[in-house]
Design a protein around this motif. Structure first.
Motif, mmCIF file in Angstrom:
data_model
loop_
_atom_site.group_PDB
_atom_site.id
_atom_site.type_symbol
_atom_site.label_atom_id
_atom_site.label_comp_id
_atom_site.label_asym_id
_atom_site.label_seq_id
_atom_site.Cartn_x
_atom_site.Cartn_y
_atom_site.Cartn_z
ATOM 1 N N THR A 11 0.785 -1.329 -0.129
ATOM 2 C CA THR A 11 0.232 -0.055 -0.355
ATOM 3 C C THR A 11 0.750 0.998 0.062
ATOM 4 O OG1 THR A 11 0.140 0.096 2.005
ATOM 5 C CG2 THR A 11 -1.393 -1.122 1.417
ATOM 6 N N VAL A 12 2.374 1.011 0.311
ATOM 7 C CA VAL A 12 3.049 2.669 0.674
ATOM 8 C C VAL A 12 3.028 3.129 -1.150
ATOM 9 C CG1 VAL A 12 5.451 3.400 0.772
ATOM 10 C CG2 VAL A 12 4.066 1.742 2.306
ATOM 11 N N PRO A 13 3.571 2.427 -2.056
ATOM 12 C CA PRO A 13 3.107 3.154 -3.573
ATOM 13 C C PRO A 13 2.235 3.629 -3.426
ATOM 14 C CG PRO A 13 4.069 1.073 -3.910
ATOM 15 C CD PRO A 13 4.014 0.969 -2.126
ATOM 16 N N LEU A 14 0.688 2.954 -3.075
ATOM 17 C CA LEU A 14 -0.522 3.197 -4.178
ATOM 18 C C LEU A 14 -0.729 4.778 -3.320
ATOM 19 C CD1 LEU A 14 -3.305 4.014 -4.977
ATOM 20 C CD2 LEU A 14 -4.399 2.124 -3.184
ATOM 21 N N ASN A 15 -0.291 4.964 -1.155
ATOM 22 C CA ASN A 15 -0.131 6.419 -0.959
ATOM 23 C C ASN A 15 0.017 7.003 -1.381
ATOM 24 O OD1 ASN A 15 -2.612 5.237 0.843
ATOM 25 N ND2 ASN A 15 -0.393 4.307 1.849
ATOM 26 N N LEU A 16 1.839 6.937 -2.117
ATOM 27 C CA LEU A 16 2.565 8.266 -2.086
ATOM 28 C C LEU A 16 1.517 8.489 -3.478
ATOM 29 C CD1 LEU A 16 5.191 9.439 -2.258
ATOM 30 C CD2 LEU A 16 5.903 7.280 -3.739
ATOM 31 N N MET A 17 1.418 7.385 -4.256
ATOM 32 C CA MET A 17 0.704 8.456 -5.594
ATOM 33 C C MET A 17 -0.533 8.777 -5.332
ATOM 34 S SD MET A 17 1.284 4.574 -8.090
ATOM 35 C CE MET A 17 -0.089 6.076 -9.738
ATOM 36 N N LEU A 18 -1.757 8.648 -4.777
ATOM 37 C CA LEU A 18 -2.439 9.248 -3.979
ATOM 38 C C LEU A 18 -2.310 10.766 -3.310
ATOM 39 C CD1 LEU A 18 -4.645 6.929 -2.000
ATOM 40 C CD2 LEU A 18 -5.069 8.046 -4.586
ATOM 41 N N THR A 19 -1.125 10.841 -2.063
ATOM 42 C CA THR A 19 -0.606 11.956 -1.189
ATOM 43 C C THR A 19 -0.146 12.582 -2.894
ATOM 44 O OG1 THR A 19 -0.043 10.754 0.022
ATOM 45 C CG2 THR A 19 1.004 12.753 0.414
ATOM 46 N N LEU A 20 1.107 12.676 -3.700
ATOM 47 C CA LEU A 20 0.987 12.940 -4.359
ATOM 48 C C LEU A 20 0.182 13.886 -5.985
ATOM 49 C CD1 LEU A 20 4.358 11.437 -5.939
ATOM 50 C CD2 LEU A 20 4.134 13.354 -4.498
ATOM 51 N N ALA A 21 -1.147 12.716 -5.691
ATOM 52 C CA ALA A 21 -1.972 13.685 -6.714
ATOM 53 C C ALA A 21 -2.675 14.462 -6.648
ATOM 54 C CB ALA A 21 -3.122 12.142 -7.325
ATOM 55 N N ALA A 22 -2.915 14.527 -5.023
ATOM 56 C CA ALA A 22 -3.766 15.757 -3.542
ATOM 57 C C ALA A 22 -3.234 17.046 -4.089
ATOM 58 C CB ALA A 22 -3.819 14.632 -1.923
ATOM 59 N N LEU A 23 -1.564 16.104 -4.117
ATOM 60 C CA LEU A 23 -0.798 17.567 -3.602
ATOM 61 C C LEU A 23 -1.382 18.137 -5.981
ATOM 62 C CD1 LEU A 23 1.056 19.450 -2.316
ATOM 63 C CD2 LEU A 23 3.328 17.958 -3.841
ATOM 64 N N VAL A 24 -1.014 17.883 -6.459
ATOM 65 C CA VAL A 24 -1.259 18.943 -7.931
ATOM 66 C C VAL A 24 -2.472 19.134 -7.531
ATOM 67 C CG1 VAL A 24 -0.943 17.963 -9.886
ATOM 68 C CG2 VAL A 24 0.753 16.530 -9.132
ATOM 69 N N VAL A 25 -3.453 18.720 -7.145
ATOM 70 C CA VAL A 25 -4.418 18.970 -7.369
ATOM 71 C C VAL A 25 -5.115 20.663 -6.514
ATOM 72 C CG1 VAL A 25 -7.612 18.761 -6.961
ATOM 73 C CG2 VAL A 25 -5.899 17.075 -7.364
ATOM 74 N N ILE A 26 -4.374 20.365 -5.110
ATOM 75 C CA ILE A 26 -3.774 21.149 -4.259
ATOM 76 C C ILE A 26 -3.009 22.672 -4.688
ATOM 77 C CG2 ILE A 26 -3.764 22.402 -1.504
ATOM 78 C CD1 ILE A 26 -4.230 19.674 -0.871
ATOM 79 N N VAL A 27 -2.136 22.718 -5.442
ATOM 80 C CA VAL A 27 -1.313 23.437 -6.264
ATOM 81 C C VAL A 27 -2.334 24.088 -7.225
ATOM 82 C CG1 VAL A 27 0.948 23.903 -6.614
ATOM 83 C CG2 VAL A 27 1.039 22.990 -5.515
ATOM 84 N N ALA A 28 -2.475 23.279 -8.355
ATOM 85 C CA ALA A 28 -3.624 23.784 -9.550
ATOM 86 C C ALA A 28 -4.769 25.075 -8.379
ATOM 87 C CB ALA A 28 -4.124 22.570 -9.885
ATOM 88 N N GLY A 29 -5.207 24.421 -8.364
ATOM 89 C CA GLY A 29 -6.749 25.052 -7.505
ATOM 90 C C GLY A 29 -6.137 26.541 -6.815
#
Length: 355
Positions: A11-29
Motif C-alpha cells: 500500500t506504500v506506493p499507492l498512498n504515495l501516488m494518492l498523496t502526490l495527486a492530492a498535492l497536484v490538485v491543491i497546487v493547481a487550485g
C-alpha cells in the motif's frame, strides 16, 4: 496467503501516488484562485502580527475588543500616512522613468564603446541590441504595479483583518466546544500560534529596520526617492537570497547615471546596502529569531521558485513566510515533526543530530 507485512508494504506506493495527486490538485487550485488567496493570506499574516500588540494591551488591563480597535486605528493611521507619501514618490518616479532609462542606456552604450576602444573584442552595437537595458529594468515598474495592486485591494484586506482579529479572540473557545478532547489540539494550536507570531513579528521588525537604514543611507548619499527605496527594501527583505540584491539595483544604478552623484557615491551606496543586509540578515535576525526557526538555503530558494510560480510577485514576497508557516505547523504535530526538520537549517539541529 498474503502476509500482513507484505500487504502493508504494497500500500506504500499507492498512498504515495494518492498523496502526490492530492498535492497536484491543491497546487493547481491555489494557482487558479491566486487572486482570492493572496489577499486572504496577506490579511491573515497582518492579523497574526497585530495580535502581539493586542495581547500586550490586554496584559495592561485593556479590554479585548478595545485593544483590537486601538491597534486597528494606529495601524490605519500609519499605513495611510505611508501610502500618501509613497504615492507621491511612485508618481514622480514613474514620470521620470523614461528619462532615467534613456540616460542609463546612453551610459551603458558608452561603457561598451569604451571597452571596445581599449582593445577588447566587443561589438558595442550587437551587445547593446542583445541586452536591451529597457528590458533589464522593466521588472521594477512591474513590481511596483504588483505592489500597487495589493494597495488597491487594501479595502478587502482591511476588512478581512478586522474580522480575523475578532475571530481570533474566540477561536480557542470554539475548538474547546467542537472537540471531545480539546486539550491536545489547543496545546498544538497555542504552540503554532506562539511560534508563528514570534517569527512574523521578528521578520517584520527586521524588515522595518532594514527599510529605515536604507532610507537613512539614501538620504545621506543624496539618492533620489529615498522613501521609495526604503519601502522596496522592506518588501524585498521577505524574499530569500536575492531580495536584498534586487532592492539595491535601482537606487545604485540611478545614482551612477545621475550627473550630481556619479560612480563614487553609487559605490558608497552599494557598500551601505551590503553592510545593512549582512548585519541585519546574518547577525541581527538569526540572533533574535534563533537558528531553530531558520530554513535551509535550498528550501528557501526553492520556496521562492514554487510560491512565485503559484502566486506571482506576491508569492515571491511571501515565499519564506508561507514556507515558515508550513514548517511551524509541521513542528506542532509529533507525526510530522520529521518533515519540519528536513526543511530546517543545519544550525537548527541539536549537536547529536537528534534535534
Amino acid at each position: 496467503m498474503t502476509r500482513p507485512d507484505e500487504k502493508q508494504h504494497a500500500t506504500v506506493p499507492l498512498n504515495l501516488m494518492l498523496t502526490l495527486a492530492a498535492l497536484v490538485v491543491i497546487v493547481a487550485g491555489m494557482r487558479a484562485g491566486a487572486d482570492l488567496l493572496v489577499p486572504v493570506l496577506l490579511s491573515l499574516f497582518i492579523a497574526v502580527v497585530c495580535s502581539a500588540p493586542i495581547h500586550a494591551l490586554q496584559r495592561r488591563g485593556v479590554h479585548q475588543r478595545l485593544a483590537v480597535w486601538l491597534t486597528l486605528v494606529v495601524l490605519s493611521v500609519l499605513v495611510s500616512l505611508l501610502a500618501f507619501l509613497l504615492v507621491n514618490s511612485v508618481g514622480t518616479f514613474t514620470d521620470e522613468l523614461p528619462g532615467i532609462q534613456k540616460t542609463l542606456q546612453e551610459y551603458y552604450y558608452s561603457v561598451l564603446t569604451h571597452l571596445s576602444g581599449m582593445g577588447l573584442d566587443i561589438d558595442a552595437d550587437w551587445v547593446a541590441g542583445e541586452m536591451d537595458i529597457a528590458k533589464l529594468v522593466a521588472w521594477l515598474p512591474e513590481l511596483l504595479s504588483q505592489m500597487g495592486g495589493l494597495l488597491v485591494q487594501s479595502l478587502l484586506v482591511s476588512l478581512l483583518v478586522v474580522f480575523l482579529l475578532f475571530e481570533m479572540l474566540n477561536f480557542p473557545d470554539k475548538i474547546a466546544h467542537a472537540l471531545d478532547n480539546p486539550a491536545p489540539s489547543l496545546r498544538r494550536f497555542s504552540q503554532f500560534n506562539h511560534t508563528l507570531k514570534r517569527y512574523l513579528a521578528v521578520k517584520t521588525l527586521v524588515s522595518l529596520a532594514t527599510g529605515a537604514l536604507v532610507w537613512l543611507a539614501c538620504l545621506l548619499t543624496g539618492s533620489e526617492f529615498p522613501l521609495l527605496w526604503a519601502v522596496l527594501a522592506f518588501a524585498l527583505n521577505y524574499i530569500p537570497n536575492i531580495g536584498s540584491a534586487m532592492a539595491a539595483v535601482p537606487p545604485v544604478l540611478l545614482m551612477m547615471v545621475s550627473p550630481e552623484s556619479g560612480a563614487l557615491k553609487a559605490l558608497i551606496l552599494a557598500g551601505a546596502y551590503l553592510v545593512i543586509n549582512v548585519v541585519m540578515g546574518n547577525l541581527v535576525e538569526p540572533r533574535i529569531m534563533g537558528r531553530a526557526l531558520g530554513l535551509s538555503t535550498f528550501v528557501a530558494f526553492l520556496s521562492l521558485v514554487v510560491w512565485g510560480w503559484i502566486f506571482g510577485t506576491a508569492g515571491m514576497l511571501l515565499s519564506v513566510v508561507l514556507t515558515m508557516t508550513l514548517k511551524i505547523a509541521l513542528e506542532s504535530h509529533p507525526q510530522t515533526i520529521w518533515l519540519a526538520r528536513l526543511l530546517g537549517s543545519r544550525e537548527g539541529l541539536a549537536p547529536n543530530g537528534s534535534g
